[in-house]
Structures are given as C-alpha cells and as structure tokens.
Scaffold this active site. Structure first.
Site, PDB file in Angstrom:
ATOM      1  N   GLU A   1      36.820  45.585  27.247  1.00 18.21           N
ATOM      2  CA  GLU A   1      36.390  44.364  27.924  1.00 18.21           C
ATOM      3  C   GLU A   1      35.274  43.616  27.192  1.00 18.21           C
ATOM      4  O   GLU A   1      35.182  42.406  27.318  1.00 18.21           O
ATOM      5  CB  GLU A   1      35.998  44.613  29.383  1.00 18.21           C
ATOM      6  CG  GLU A   1      34.711  45.375  29.580  1.00 18.21           C
ATOM      7  CD  GLU A   1      34.337  45.496  31.053  1.00 18.21           C
ATOM      8  OE1 GLU A   1      33.847  46.557  31.435  1.00 18.21           O
ATOM      9  OE2 GLU A   1      34.530  44.533  31.797  1.00 18.21           O
TER      10      GLU A   1
ATOM     11  N   LYS B   1      35.432  49.935  29.082  1.00 20.43           N
ATOM     12  CA  LYS B   1      34.200  49.308  28.591  1.00 20.43           C
ATOM     13  C   LYS B   1      34.436  48.708  27.216  1.00 20.43           C
ATOM     14  O   LYS B   1      34.078  47.579  26.947  1.00 20.43           O
ATOM     15  CB  LYS B   1      33.120  50.386  28.533  1.00 20.43           C
ATOM     16  CG  LYS B   1      31.769  50.138  28.997  1.00 20.43           C
ATOM     17  CD  LYS B   1      31.466  49.832  30.419  1.00 20.43           C
ATOM     18  CE  LYS B   1      32.479  49.178  31.271  1.00 20.43           C
ATOM     19  NZ  LYS B   1      32.224  49.112  32.650  1.00 20.43           N
TER      20      LYS B   1
ATOM     21  N   ARG C   1      29.211  34.791  37.602  1.00 18.34           N
ATOM     22  CA  ARG C   1      30.440  34.692  38.399  1.00 18.34           C
ATOM     23  C   ARG C   1      31.534  33.910  37.679  1.00 18.34           C
ATOM     24  O   ARG C   1      32.670  33.842  38.155  1.00 18.34           O
ATOM     25  CB  ARG C   1      30.149  34.006  39.734  1.00 18.34           C
ATOM     26  CG  ARG C   1      29.106  34.713  40.560  1.00 18.34           C
ATOM     27  CD  ARG C   1      28.840  33.955  41.835  1.00 18.34           C
ATOM     28  NE  ARG C   1      29.944  34.076  42.745  1.00 18.34           N
ATOM     29  CZ  ARG C   1      30.081  35.023  43.643  1.00 18.34           C
ATOM     30  NH1 ARG C   1      29.165  35.948  43.762  1.00 18.34           N
ATOM     31  NH2 ARG C   1      31.120  35.068  44.443  1.00 18.34           N
TER      32      ARG C   1
ATOM     33  N   LYS D   1      31.781  38.664  36.983  1.00 21.15           N
ATOM     34  CA  LYS D   1      31.208  39.855  37.603  1.00 21.15           C
ATOM     35  C   LYS D   1      31.800  40.162  38.976  1.00 21.15           C
ATOM     36  O   LYS D   1      31.976  41.302  39.345  1.00 21.15           O
ATOM     37  CB  LYS D   1      29.690  39.643  37.723  1.00 21.15           C
ATOM     38  CG  LYS D   1      28.918  40.844  38.236  1.00 21.15           C
ATOM     39  CD  LYS D   1      28.772  41.882  37.157  1.00 21.15           C
ATOM     40  CE  LYS D   1      28.088  43.143  37.620  1.00 21.15           C
ATOM     41  NZ  LYS D   1      28.494  44.280  36.776  1.00 21.15           N
TER      42      LYS D   1
ATOM     43  N   HIS E   1      53.109  62.504  24.413  1.00 17.42           N
ATOM     44  CA  HIS E   1      54.317  61.998  25.072  1.00 17.42           C
ATOM     45  C   HIS E   1      54.557  60.518  24.782  1.00 17.42           C
ATOM     46  O   HIS E   1      55.235  59.838  25.546  1.00 17.42           O
ATOM     47  CB  HIS E   1      54.237  62.255  26.583  1.00 17.42           C
ATOM     48  CG  HIS E   1      54.229  63.713  26.909  1.00 17.42           C
ATOM     49  ND1 HIS E   1      55.330  64.515  26.764  1.00 17.42           N
ATOM     50  CD2 HIS E   1      53.225  64.531  27.320  1.00 17.42           C
ATOM     51  CE1 HIS E   1      55.027  65.759  27.092  1.00 17.42           C
ATOM     52  NE2 HIS E   1      53.745  65.802  27.433  1.00 17.42           N
TER      53      HIS E   1
ATOM     54  N   GLU F   1      37.026  55.190  31.646  1.00 17.45           N
ATOM     55  CA  GLU F   1      35.919  54.239  31.732  1.00 17.45           C
ATOM     56  C   GLU F   1      35.436  53.823  30.332  1.00 17.45           C
ATOM     57  O   GLU F   1      35.133  52.654  30.105  1.00 17.45           O
ATOM     58  CB  GLU F   1      34.779  54.841  32.571  1.00 17.45           C
ATOM     59  CG  GLU F   1      33.556  53.976  32.731  1.00 17.45           C
ATOM     60  CD  GLU F   1      33.803  52.584  33.319  1.00 17.45           C
ATOM     61  OE1 GLU F   1      34.924  52.308  33.791  1.00 17.45           O
ATOM     62  OE2 GLU F   1      32.877  51.767  33.270  1.00 17.45           O
TER      63      GLU F   1
ATOM     64  N   CYS G   1      33.635  32.195  40.176  1.00 15.81           N
ATOM     65  CA  CYS G   1      33.110  30.873  40.454  1.00 15.81           C
ATOM     66  C   CYS G   1      31.853  31.017  41.300  1.00 15.81           C
ATOM     67  O   CYS G   1      31.803  31.820  42.223  1.00 15.81           O
ATOM     68  CB  CYS G   1      34.074  29.957  41.196  1.00 15.81           C
ATOM     69  SG  CYS G   1      35.592  29.628  40.323  1.00 15.81           S
TER      70      CYS G   1
ATOM     71  N   TRP H   1      35.345  29.985  36.955  1.00 22.40           N
ATOM     72  CA  TRP H   1      36.193  30.992  36.325  1.00 22.40           C
ATOM     73  C   TRP H   1      37.611  30.552  36.655  1.00 22.40           C
ATOM     74  O   TRP H   1      38.028  30.582  37.805  1.00 22.40           O
ATOM     75  CB  TRP H   1      35.885  32.365  36.917  1.00 22.40           C
ATOM     76  CG  TRP H   1      36.677  33.475  36.294  1.00 22.40           C
ATOM     77  CD1 TRP H   1      36.384  34.164  35.153  1.00 22.40           C
ATOM     78  CD2 TRP H   1      37.900  34.036  36.790  1.00 22.40           C
ATOM     79  NE1 TRP H   1      37.355  35.104  34.916  1.00 22.40           N
ATOM     80  CE2 TRP H   1      38.291  35.056  35.896  1.00 22.40           C
ATOM     81  CE3 TRP H   1      38.711  33.769  37.901  1.00 22.40           C
ATOM     82  CZ2 TRP H   1      39.447  35.814  36.081  1.00 22.40           C
ATOM     83  CZ3 TRP H   1      39.871  34.531  38.085  1.00 22.40           C
ATOM     84  CH2 TRP H   1      40.217  35.539  37.171  1.00 22.40           C
TER      85      TRP H   1
ATOM     86  N   ASN I   1      35.262  27.898  45.657  1.00 17.88           N
ATOM     87  CA  ASN I   1      35.477  29.218  45.072  1.00 17.88           C
ATOM     88  C   ASN I   1      36.565  29.892  45.890  1.00 17.88           C
ATOM     89  O   ASN I   1      36.468  29.951  47.116  1.00 17.88           O
ATOM     90  CB  ASN I   1      34.180  30.043  45.129  1.00 17.88           C
ATOM     91  CG  ASN I   1      34.415  31.489  44.742  1.00 17.88           C
ATOM     92  OD1 ASN I   1      35.295  31.784  43.937  1.00 17.88           O
ATOM     93  ND2 ASN I   1      33.629  32.392  45.309  1.00 17.88           N
ATOM     94  N   GLY I   2      37.605  30.391  45.218  1.00 21.45           N
ATOM     95  CA  GLY I   2      38.691  31.061  45.936  1.00 21.45           C
ATOM     96  C   GLY I   2      40.027  30.599  45.387  1.00 21.45           C
ATOM     97  O   GLY I   2      40.089  29.963  44.328  1.00 21.45           O
TER      98      GLY I   2
HETATM   99  C1  F6R Z   1      34.248  46.582  34.415  1.00 21.73           C
HETATM  100  C2  F6R Z   1      33.941  45.968  35.678  1.00 21.73           C
HETATM  101  C3  F6R Z   1      35.059  45.680  36.604  1.00 21.73           C
HETATM  102  C4  F6R Z   1      34.622  45.959  38.047  1.00 21.73           C
HETATM  103  C5  F6R Z   1      35.735  45.542  39.015  1.00 21.73           C
HETATM  104  C6  F6R Z   1      35.372  45.872  40.446  1.00 21.73           C
HETATM  105  O1  F6R Z   1      33.097  46.778  33.663  1.00 21.73           O
HETATM  106  O2  F6R Z   1      32.808  45.661  35.965  1.00 21.73           O
HETATM  107  O3  F6R Z   1      36.190  46.430  36.283  1.00 21.73           O
HETATM  108  O4  F6R Z   1      34.350  47.308  38.175  1.00 21.73           O
HETATM  109  O5  F6R Z   1      35.934  44.172  38.904  1.00 21.73           O
HETATM  110  O6  F6R Z   1      34.188  45.258  40.826  1.00 21.73           O
HETATM  111  P1  F6R Z   1      33.381  45.741  42.092  1.00 21.73           P
HETATM  112  O7  F6R Z   1      32.852  47.103  41.796  1.00 21.73           O
HETATM  113  O8  F6R Z   1      32.305  44.722  42.285  1.00 21.73           O
HETATM  114  O9  F6R Z   1      34.361  45.786  43.229  1.00 21.73           O
END
Ligand code: F6R
Length: 590
Positions: A470, A467, A27, A585, A486, A463, A2, A71, A95-96
């Site tokens: 998501e 990626k 956000r 984000k 396994h 990772e 948010c 969000w 926000n929260g």
């Molecule tokens: C995946 C991604 C998320 C962030 C996670 C932590 O691409 O961006 O998994 O890595 O939400 O975010 P930060 O690094 O801002 O604590």
C-alpha cells in the site's frame, strides 16, 4: 473518505475552512474545493490535487462557507469533479455514495437540466433546486428522502445567507459550537480547539446552523441532542521532529500497546461484558484490511488459549455470506476508525440476527460504537498516517487481553504476565528494526515481494505484505508458508525478495523447508525470527532477531520490522508513506 467542513459565524470563512480541510486531508486528497457565500453570491474554488492548491485562491470575505477534500468514487480526480457542486441557488459538498444516482440524474436530465461533472453528488444540488420553494430546509428534507446510499451533506443556499444546512445517512458528520461561530466537519479533530460543544448527527438527521443557533431535525420535527463527551481526541498532532506521521506513529507502538492492554477481570466497567464472555461459545470477527489481520491474530490466540472456535470474515463478505448466529455467539467488529462502512454494515447485520456485538475501535464516539452493545477501546492515540501501524499493535494488545480473559474464565490460566512484558519488548524491536533499511534499499527495485509464515506468523505475513504494497506500490503477497509450493513458487526467480517470519518453534523447521525451496530458486530471504539458531543458515541473506515472547502473541512484535520495511521501501521508491495514492484513512463507502 472525503472530508467535509462548514462554517458560519463572525470571522472570514475561507481560512477556517482551509484549516479544517488540512486536518481532514487523511480522508482523501485527490482534489479539494471551497464555496463561500457573500452578499448573496457564491464564490467557488476547486482544484485538482491536495488542499494546499487552494491556498491564495479563496475569496477573503464572506463568513459562511463549505469545503471538501475528495477521494474519488464516481468520476476521475479532476477540477470539474471536485466539490462543491453548484446548481441554481445551491452549493453542496458530499461524502458517501448515492446508489440510485443514475435514476435521479436521468430524471433531472429529462427536465432539461445539464450536469457539469461525472459525480453522483451533483445530483443533490439538482434535486435541491427542484424541491426548493423558498424553504431550504424543507428542500433538503425532500431531497434526502429521495437518496439511497450513504451521505454526509453540507449545503449553502444563496437565498439563506445566514444558514448552513447539514444532513447525514451512514457517513459521519459533526456539528460544533465555538466562540467564533458554528462549525461542521466529518471528524472531530477538524474542529479541535475551535468548539466547546460538539454534536454527532445520527442517521436520518438534518441540522440548520445559523449565526446564533444550532437546530437538529428528524422526520421534519425539531429534536434535542446531547453534546458528545470527547475527552480522548484532541487536535491533530504534530509530526514531532519526524519526517512522516507513519514513522512517528511507529515510535508510539510501545505506549499504544501498554495503554490498550486490558485486565477485563478487575475493571468494573467490564462487569456486564464479562458475563457475556462467560456465556460465549463461538466468536465471529468482522473487519477490513489491517483490522482483518488483527482478527486473524486473535483467532490463533483465542483458539489456542481458550479453545473457543473463532471465524474471521472480511466485513464486505460477511454481509453476503448469510451468516449463522446461534445462542452464545459474540461478534467482534474491529475498526480503528469505527467509520468503515463495510464493518458497520456487518455489525448491523449481526445485531439484526441476534448476536451480541462488541466494537474494538480507536474512536469511542464513532458510528460503529453507536450500534454496538459493548465498546472495547484501543488507546493508540490518533493515527494520521493512512497506513495503519500503532493501531494494529494496539488492536492485538486488546484482543490478546480478551483471549487471556476468555482462557481465564475457562480455567485455562490467563497469560497476563506474558502480555505485560510486551510493551518493553516492543521498544527493543523498534530500535533493532531500523536495521532493515538496507534490505529495503535492496528490494526497492524488485518486481514483487512475498511474505511467508506458519501459524500465528501467517498473520504477520499478511500484514507485512499489505503494508508494503500500500505504500511502496510494490506488488506483494502474504502466504501461509506451506501454501507457497501450490502455485506461488512459480513466481520466485533470481533475486525475488521473500520475507519469512519464524517465531513458532514447533513449526520452525517446516517454515525453513519453504525457505529452502525459495533459496533453491534464487529468492533473496529476509528472516524475521525470535529463534537465533536459524539466523546463520545459508539460505538467509539478512535477518532481524526478535526478543522471545509467548509465541502465540508474537505477531505484535514481528510486525514491527515489517512496518519499518514498508516505510523505508516507500521512501526508497520516492513515495509519500503518509498519503499513498488512491487510498484514504477512513473508508466510509461500501
Ligand atoms: C491498511 C489500512 C486499512 C484499514 C482498513 C480498515 O494500512 O489502514 O487496510 O485497516 O481500511 O480501517 P478501519 O480499521 O478504520 O476499519
């Protein structure tokens, strides 16, 4: 998660709020809304969907207002759950998460008050009305005293057309002073170019913005605050000719790495931190998502180079596993945004238990930096794409520098030379990685995908998988190669895509055994390797050849084609890689 904005000044509020919301859209983007106060009346517009849905619908007059991009946490994404929420004389954006909102809502309903949304946030507007006796600031004080959980609030009151009120607890909130008026936002870039002074509210603080003044309060008393010193984060960058921020940001990986490599030994600003490093006997890394994967990569590097034990824990679990902190424990909290609620809570707990806490973050004025003993700044530049790319490579550059420094202080050599080669190597990988497009087209229709690797390659597998899932929404898993047999091998059938990462020469044959097991069941293998002798093997359908680097540092390079694979698969499936569904984000809720 948010984004909230506020404005009070000389200019029409609506376009300013809209511009701020667009800059905060990373956000959250499931619904948006704006309230403008004009001649004692609130004009509120709320829409399901992205901020652009508000365009053309906003009240053109009125020079005080608040806005929100959502969000969803409580209540589905819909117009009625969108903010601002209005009750009586108050309009609120939040926000929260309010953890006690059920009890508060019940209390309001028992007074006969009707709720129009399913959100926790609407409760705030009700409480404000209940406590209001002509002084909106005092009502806000009394309301926030009742709230449990996290909040950044911006509030309008029809009786106070020349004021905008703010409150913060565990959710970021910035106030700014500019030529045209006073501003509020969840994050600095929404205010870039508009303000010459910025202030970050701390937990428990309230603010009143009028057309002429900005005042801060804590516990009912007015307080003085120092402005932020924000050099590094300018305005939201443009896409620079790329179709998406994600692809543009991958193009910046080389500079992100180069700028984030640190020579701890020779830089004076690390003098005190170096003393801590010399006394460190045990390291705990806490982080979420991609940053957690950086932690795993760091564990391999620190343990192998410096022989210091490292545990990596997902931050949301660290809080509940009753962590043990002994003398000589360094806790490293890794977070691109520095605003991830779980990571902040884990760092706070570690500090309470006596650990020295170092933050590894891309945002030096974030909430995480406020509570940490040391701040190790990655210099990836602002990352807008919701899926982390260059910030991951930057975190690895910094954490590998740390591993090298820990090794040096233990008389084990440093491998700095090897690190300095990485930015140039990453540029080579980037141009090669475009070749992955074909494989991406080939897997776009698959049911699921798997990523395997051993040792440091396991981190790249995790990772790569995150990626892909998501942004392409293709179910995917990252596995230690040896673990496949396994259980997960049961899911491999004809055509199942499996990405094998192979950069650790001592483990290569073993990983190739897993590749053979996949091939024998019809799996389609993409090999990402720095070992050319394996690219021609019959089990390999396609391969990407990486340049050699110090093997323990290889995830910083091998992840690049995997980021590219996710990007092109998302495009092939018709998704917007910059704004994956359900994600945001900056995850400021627990
Ligand atoms: C995946 C991604 C998320 C962030 C996670 C932590 O691409 O961006 O998994 O890595 O939400 O975010 P930060 O690094 O801002 O604590």
């Amino acid at each position: 998660m948010c984004g909230i904005v506020g404005y009070i000044g000389k200019a029409p509020a609506a376009p300013i709020l809209l511009d701020g919301l667009k800059k905060l859209e990373y956000r959250g983007y499931d619904s948006a809304g704006v309230a403008v106060l004009h001649e004692g009346k609130l004009s509120v517009v709320r829409k399901k969907g992205r901020v652009k849905e508000l365009e053309g619908c906003l009240e053109p007059t009125g020079s005080v207002g608040i806005g929100h991009t959502r969000w969803a946490t409580h209540g589905e994404p819909s117009e009625r759950n969108a903010h601002p929420h209005v009750y009586g004389k108050f309009a609120v954006v939040h926000n929260g998460i309010l953890e006690n909102y059920h009890a508060l809502k019940r209390e309001c309903e028992e007074r006969g008050e009707e709720f129009l949304s399913e959100t926790d946030s609407e409760t705030v507007a009700h409480l404000l009305s209940f406590y209001y006796e002509g002084d909106a600031l005092s009502a806000l004080q009394k309301t926030t005293a009742r709230l449990k959980g996290s909040y950044a609030l911006a509030v309008l009151c029809t009786d106070h057309p020349d004021s905008l009120f703010l409150a913060r607890e565990k959710s970021p909130l910035i106030a700014g002073v500019g030529e045209e008026g006073l501003y509020a936002a969840s994050d600095v870039p929404a205010l870039a170019g508009k303000c010459h002074l910025l202030y970050s509210l701390s937990d428990g603080e309230l603010a009143e913005l009028t057309r002429k003044s900005l005042r801060f309060f804590r516990g009912g008393e007015e307080i003085e605050k120092l402005p932020l010193c924000v050099e590094t984060m300018g305005d939201i960058p443009e896409k620079g000719g790329y179709a998406h921020y994600m692809r543009k940001e991958m193009g910046e990986i080389g500079s992100a790495i180069a700028n984030s490599l640190v020579d701890f030994a020779s830089e004076e600003r690390f003098f005190d931190f170096n003393r801590v490093l010399c006394q460190t006997e045990y390291i705990q890394i806490v982080a979420c998502g991609t940053a957690y994967h950086s932690g795993i990569a760091a564990k391999y590097a620190i343990e192998s180079l410096a022989r210091i034990p490292v545990d990596v824990t997902v931050a949301s679990e660290y809080r509940y596993c009753d962590p043990i902190i002994r003398a000589g424990t360094l806790v490293i909290a890794v977070s691109q945004s520095g605003e991830t609620a779980d990571t902040i809570a884990a760092a706070r707990l570690a500090k309470e238990r006596g650990a020295t806490v170092a933050a590894v973050t891309n945002v030096p004025y974030s909430s995480l930096t406020e509570i940490s003993d040391f701040v190790l700044e990655t210099r990836a530049g602002r990352e807008i794409g919701v899926a982390a790319t260059k910030s991951f490579n930057a975190q690895l550059a910094l954490l590998y520098s740390l591993a090298a420094e820990l090794a040096r202080t233990r008389g084990r050599g440093g491998n700095f030379q090897a690190l300095r080669l990485i930015p140039a190597l990453s540029e080579r990988v980037l141009s090669e990685a475009e070749g992955i497009k074909n494989f991406a087209l080939g897997i776009a229709g698959a049911k699921s995908a798997y990523f395997i690797g051993r040792g440091a390659d396991y981190c790249a597998a995790l990772e790569g998988s995150l990626k892909l899932k998501e942004i392409s929404y293709l179910p995917s898993e990252g596995y230690p190669a040896g673990e496949l047999k396994h259980g997960t091998l049961a899911l491999i059938e004809k055509g199942t895509p499996v990405v094998a990462i192979l950069t650790q020469s001592a483990l290569a044959e073993k990983t190739m055994n897993s590749v053979s097991e996949v091939y024998a069941r019809g799996g389609k293998v993409l090999l990402v390797t720095s070992l050319p002798e394996y690219t021609d093997r019959k089990e390999v359908e396609e391969s990407i050849l990486l340049p050699r680097c110090e093997e323990v540092f290889s995830p910083i390079l091998s992840v690049i084609p995997l980021q590219m694979l996710a990007y092109y698969t998302a495009l092939a499936r018709g998704n917007d890689p910059d704004k994956p569904r359900n994600l945001a984000k900056s995850v400021t809720v627990e």
